[in-house]
Design a protein around this motif. Sequence first.
Motif, mmCIF file in Angstrom:
data_model
loop_
_atom_site.group_PDB
_atom_site.id
_atom_site.type_symbol
_atom_site.label_atom_id
_atom_site.label_comp_id
_atom_site.label_asym_id
_atom_site.label_seq_id
_atom_site.Cartn_x
_atom_site.Cartn_y
_atom_site.Cartn_z
ATOM 1 N N SER A 93 3.237 59.245 -11.170
ATOM 2 C CA SER A 93 3.455 59.096 -12.227
ATOM 3 C C SER A 93 3.994 57.943 -13.336
ATOM 4 N N ILE A 94 4.459 56.714 -12.316
ATOM 5 C CA ILE A 94 4.505 55.414 -13.599
ATOM 6 C C ILE A 94 3.738 54.382 -13.616
ATOM 7 N N HIS A 95 2.373 55.223 -12.987
ATOM 8 C CA HIS A 95 1.201 55.144 -13.841
ATOM 9 C C HIS A 95 0.566 55.144 -15.055
ATOM 10 N N SER A 96 1.382 56.343 -15.349
ATOM 11 C CA SER A 96 0.836 56.285 -16.817
ATOM 12 C C SER A 96 1.906 56.475 -17.959
ATOM 13 N N ALA A 97 3.045 55.396 -17.156
ATOM 14 C CA ALA A 97 4.190 54.929 -18.235
ATOM 15 C C ALA A 97 3.345 53.278 -19.187
ATOM 16 N N PRO A 98 3.216 53.010 -19.893
ATOM 17 C CA PRO A 98 2.798 51.862 -20.441
ATOM 18 C C PRO A 98 3.572 50.644 -20.381
ATOM 19 N N PRO A 99 5.071 50.893 -20.058
ATOM 20 C CA PRO A 99 5.789 49.733 -20.325
ATOM 21 C C PRO A 99 5.495 48.799 -18.472
ATOM 22 N N GLN A 103 8.036 42.514 -17.971
ATOM 23 C CA GLN A 103 9.361 43.300 -18.609
ATOM 24 C C GLN A 103 10.386 41.722 -18.384
ATOM 25 N N PRO A 104 10.962 41.440 -19.546
ATOM 26 C CA PRO A 104 11.453 40.701 -19.809
ATOM 27 C C PRO A 104 12.965 40.163 -19.359
ATOM 28 N N ASN A 105 13.641 41.994 -18.554
ATOM 29 C CA ASN A 105 14.499 42.373 -18.569
ATOM 30 C C ASN A 105 14.572 41.886 -16.379
ATOM 31 N N PRO A 106 15.015 41.008 -15.987
ATOM 32 C CA PRO A 106 14.560 40.829 -14.776
ATOM 33 C C PRO A 106 14.602 41.925 -13.589
ATOM 34 N N THR A 158 14.440 44.966 -13.838
ATOM 35 C CA THR A 158 13.583 45.717 -14.390
ATOM 36 C C THR A 158 12.223 45.462 -13.925
ATOM 37 N N GLN A 159 11.516 44.234 -14.074
ATOM 38 C CA GLN A 159 10.253 43.667 -13.383
ATOM 39 C C GLN A 159 10.778 43.006 -12.168
ATOM 40 N N SER A 160 11.778 43.517 -11.502
ATOM 41 C CA SER A 160 11.541 43.194 -9.648
ATOM 42 C C SER A 160 11.286 45.008 -9.919
ATOM 43 N N ILE A 161 12.126 46.149 -10.249
ATOM 44 C CA ILE A 161 11.595 47.145 -9.798
ATOM 45 C C ILE A 161 9.927 47.445 -10.043
ATOM 46 N N ALA A 162 9.627 47.154 -10.661
ATOM 47 C CA ALA A 162 8.013 47.411 -11.120
ATOM 48 C C ALA A 162 7.233 46.978 -10.298
ATOM 49 N N THR A 163 7.267 45.520 -9.405
ATOM 50 C CA THR A 163 7.105 44.607 -8.814
ATOM 51 C C THR A 163 7.066 45.269 -7.586
ATOM 52 N N GLU A 164 8.015 45.767 -6.910
ATOM 53 C CA GLU A 164 7.927 46.720 -5.843
ATOM 54 C C GLU A 164 6.814 47.643 -5.947
ATOM 55 N N GLN A 165 7.025 48.390 -7.403
ATOM 56 C CA GLN A 165 6.257 49.477 -7.485
ATOM 57 C C GLN A 165 4.770 49.192 -7.081
ATOM 58 N N TRP A 166 4.575 48.176 -8.121
ATOM 59 C CA TRP A 166 2.783 48.174 -7.417
ATOM 60 C C TRP A 166 2.732 47.266 -6.583
ATOM 61 N N ILE A 167 4.014 45.889 -5.787
ATOM 62 C CA ILE A 167 3.207 46.816 -4.249
ATOM 63 C C ILE A 167 2.624 47.593 -3.655
ATOM 64 N N ARG A 195 -6.178 49.517 -14.423
ATOM 65 C CA ARG A 195 -6.201 49.805 -15.994
ATOM 66 C C ARG A 195 -6.540 50.933 -15.392
ATOM 67 N N ASN A 196 -5.475 51.461 -17.033
ATOM 68 C CA ASN A 196 -5.195 53.235 -17.071
ATOM 69 C C ASN A 196 -6.122 53.529 -17.963
ATOM 70 N N ASP A 197 -6.856 54.104 -18.054
ATOM 71 C CA ASP A 197 -8.132 54.043 -19.359
ATOM 72 C C ASP A 197 -7.215 55.194 -20.397
ATOM 73 N N ARG A 198 -6.567 55.742 -19.992
ATOM 74 C CA ARG A 198 -6.370 57.272 -20.797
ATOM 75 C C ARG A 198 -4.541 56.503 -21.613
ATOM 76 N N ILE A 199 -4.127 55.415 -21.340
ATOM 77 C CA ILE A 199 -3.337 55.391 -21.915
ATOM 78 C C ILE A 199 -3.380 54.034 -22.586
ATOM 79 N N ASN A 200 -4.506 53.262 -22.112
ATOM 80 C CA ASN A 200 -5.135 52.013 -23.139
ATOM 81 C C ASN A 200 -4.713 50.409 -22.942
ATOM 82 N N ARG A 201 -3.851 50.515 -21.025
ATOM 83 C CA ARG A 201 -3.324 49.726 -20.863
ATOM 84 C C ARG A 201 -4.431 49.288 -19.001
#
Length: 191
Positions: free
Chosen positions: A16-22, A27-30, A32-41, A73-79
């Motif tokens: 579901s996180i894949h449908s969140a534009p951010p 992310q400017p907050n380290p 938050t960015q660390s959590i997002a990086t974990e999810q991307w990996i 890519r996620n064309d549904r949210i244009n990201r």
Amino acid sequence: MSLSTHTTISGFLLPSIHSAPPFFTEQPNPTTQSIATEQWIRLILSYARHRKLFVLRVEDAETTDGDWEEILRNDRINRKVLPGHLSNFMKVMVERNLAGYEPPRQMRSVLVYWRLPEEWAEVLYDWVVSSGQLSTILTFYDITDPPIESPLTNIPIPLLRKAIAILGKTGRSQLIAIADGEGVRFLPRSK
């Protein structure tokens, strides 16, 4: 749009996180960015395993109709993930031994270790044993393009070499020079 899972054309279930534009921007907050990086990996590794993909390039962030488009890519949210952002994920993956720059001495392309080289070594050895090829000299082609598809079909040669080297350290493989280049003999486990 609410956050929801989505199944891609290839049958991969996007979280579901894949449908969140951010999720697609740095992310400017380290923290938050660390959590997002974990999810991307996790997403990259699980997608690579699902599609049996081995190579990820910075250019894949801008390629349409490429192997990685379904997750980058996620064309549904244009990201989409930008190349610099993808490069950062790749750097972290290499630092954690979840990928390796290939070719070496550049930072734009990685081999993705959806199985670690140590795991590939065991898959390789189990395949050799189950196919009755212990003590037989095999070429790299015999392994990467066998007559009957195997878990090793299309494994990149640099990753295959790592697996063979790991088996060599435990006395289960031996590189051999042959007329057409290199071969490998797999040896029974020592008692």
